[in-house]
Write a protein that holds these residues in place. Structure first.
Motif, mmCIF file in Angstrom:
data_model
loop_
_atom_site.group_PDB
_atom_site.id
_atom_site.type_symbol
_atom_site.label_atom_id
_atom_site.label_comp_id
_atom_site.label_asym_id
_atom_site.label_seq_id
_atom_site.Cartn_x
_atom_site.Cartn_y
_atom_site.Cartn_z
ATOM 1 N N THR A 106 14.613 -7.217 -2.071
ATOM 2 C CA THR A 106 15.316 -6.985 -3.336
ATOM 3 C C THR A 106 14.625 -5.913 -4.175
ATOM 4 O OG1 THR A 106 14.176 -8.838 -4.403
ATOM 5 C CG2 THR A 106 16.351 -9.271 -3.452
ATOM 6 N N LEU A 107 13.309 -5.797 -4.066
ATOM 7 C CA LEU A 107 12.619 -4.726 -4.782
ATOM 8 C C LEU A 107 12.995 -3.360 -4.218
ATOM 9 C CD1 LEU A 107 9.079 -6.208 -5.372
ATOM 10 C CD2 LEU A 107 10.663 -5.397 -7.123
ATOM 11 N N LEU A 108 13.063 -3.252 -2.926
ATOM 12 C CA LEU A 108 13.401 -1.961 -2.324
ATOM 13 C C LEU A 108 14.862 -1.585 -2.554
ATOM 14 C CD1 LEU A 108 11.413 -2.193 1.017
ATOM 15 C CD2 LEU A 108 10.843 -0.857 -1.023
ATOM 16 N N LEU A 154 7.281 1.070 -8.546
ATOM 17 C CA LEU A 154 7.829 0.360 -7.387
ATOM 18 C C LEU A 154 6.768 0.052 -6.347
ATOM 19 C CD1 LEU A 154 10.282 -0.811 -5.952
ATOM 20 C CD2 LEU A 154 10.693 1.445 -4.980
ATOM 21 N N TRP A 155 5.867 0.977 -6.068
ATOM 22 C CA TRP A 155 4.851 0.735 -5.050
ATOM 23 C C TRP A 155 3.949 -0.434 -5.436
ATOM 24 C CZ3 TRP A 155 -0.217 1.041 -6.431
ATOM 25 C CH2 TRP A 155 -0.529 1.772 -7.582
ATOM 26 N N ALA A 156 3.638 -0.592 -6.733
ATOM 27 C CA ALA A 156 2.805 -1.711 -7.185
ATOM 28 C C ALA A 156 3.567 -3.030 -7.069
ATOM 29 C CB ALA A 156 2.351 -1.478 -8.622
ATOM 30 N N LYS A 157 4.860 -2.998 -7.370
ATOM 31 C CA LYS A 157 5.668 -4.212 -7.233
ATOM 32 C C LYS A 157 5.731 -4.676 -5.788
ATOM 33 C CE LYS A 157 8.727 -3.268 -11.150
ATOM 34 N NZ LYS A 157 10.113 -2.985 -11.555
ATOM 35 N N VAL A 158 5.867 -3.733 -4.864
ATOM 36 C CA VAL A 158 5.931 -4.087 -3.442
ATOM 37 C C VAL A 158 4.587 -4.642 -2.971
ATOM 38 C CG1 VAL A 158 6.254 -3.162 -1.115
ATOM 39 C CG2 VAL A 158 7.804 -2.484 -2.950
ATOM 40 N N PRO A 178 6.234 -19.485 1.523
ATOM 41 C CA PRO A 178 6.255 -18.954 2.896
ATOM 42 C C PRO A 178 7.358 -17.931 3.180
ATOM 43 C CG PRO A 178 5.967 -21.321 2.955
ATOM 44 C CD PRO A 178 6.269 -20.943 1.529
ATOM 45 N N PHE A 179 8.493 -18.018 2.533
ATOM 46 C CA PHE A 179 9.596 -17.098 2.839
ATOM 47 C C PHE A 179 9.985 -16.197 1.675
ATOM 48 C CE2 PHE A 179 11.630 -20.800 1.028
ATOM 49 C CZ PHE A 179 12.577 -20.253 0.202
ATOM 50 N N LEU A 180 9.564 -16.510 0.490
ATOM 51 C CA LEU A 180 10.015 -15.790 -0.696
ATOM 52 C C LEU A 180 9.479 -14.360 -0.753
ATOM 53 C CD1 LEU A 180 11.789 -16.342 -3.119
ATOM 54 C CD2 LEU A 180 9.773 -17.065 -4.370
ATOM 55 N N TRP A 181 8.349 -14.099 -0.138
ATOM 56 C CA TRP A 181 7.783 -12.751 -0.170
ATOM 57 C C TRP A 181 8.702 -11.749 0.510
ATOM 58 C CZ3 TRP A 181 6.571 -10.054 4.250
ATOM 59 C CH2 TRP A 181 6.515 -10.794 5.429
ATOM 60 N N LEU A 182 9.355 -12.169 1.578
ATOM 61 C CA LEU A 182 10.264 -11.272 2.284
ATOM 62 C C LEU A 182 11.501 -10.967 1.439
ATOM 63 C CD1 LEU A 182 10.761 -9.749 4.896
ATOM 64 C CD2 LEU A 182 11.825 -11.797 5.801
ATOM 65 N N VAL A 183 12.030 -11.973 0.780
ATOM 66 C CA VAL A 183 13.176 -11.782 -0.113
ATOM 67 C C VAL A 183 12.802 -10.840 -1.253
ATOM 68 C CG1 VAL A 183 14.736 -12.968 -1.701
ATOM 69 C CG2 VAL A 183 14.156 -14.022 0.475
ATOM 70 N N ASP A 184 11.605 -11.018 -1.803
ATOM 71 C CA ASP A 184 11.169 -10.161 -2.908
ATOM 72 C C ASP A 184 11.021 -8.706 -2.486
ATOM 73 O OD1 ASP A 184 11.178 -12.238 -4.666
ATOM 74 O OD2 ASP A 184 9.029 -12.592 -4.595
ATOM 75 N N ILE A 185 10.447 -8.464 -1.330
ATOM 76 C CA ILE A 185 10.285 -7.088 -0.868
ATOM 77 C C ILE A 185 11.641 -6.421 -0.660
ATOM 78 C CG2 ILE A 185 9.528 -5.661 1.077
ATOM 79 C CD1 ILE A 185 7.076 -7.429 1.285
#
Length: 74
Positions: free
Chosen positions: A63-65, A10-14, A54-61
């Motif tokens: 949903t990963l968490l 998980l830490w690597a995915k984040v 520009p915004f997808l990184w926040l969504v990914d973080i």
């Protein structure tokens, strides 16, 4: 590539979800859709590659968490 990203801790995915590295998750989505022959997913991943960075990184973080995976239509 898909199995490699799925097996990361998980830490690597984040870390890979941070703003400049998030392009790897978009390529992951594209590879996942190509593997499943999902044409809608392929087109959507290409559009996200251009406009979604520009915004997808926040969504990914988020949903990963919460779910320990990135959000995608497949």
């Amino acid at each position: 590539m898909v199995k490699t990203f799925d097996n990361l801790p998980l830490w690597a995915k984040v870390i890979l979800s941070l703003p400049l590295l998030n392009i790897l998750w978009v390529v992951y989505r594209l590879c996942k859709s190509i593997k499943k022959n999902n044409y809608l997913g392929i087109v959507l991943a290409c559009v996200l590659l251009i406009f979604g960075i520009p915004f997808l990184w926040l969504v990914d973080i988020i949903t990963l968490l919460v779910y320990n995976r990135v959000l995608w239509i497949d």
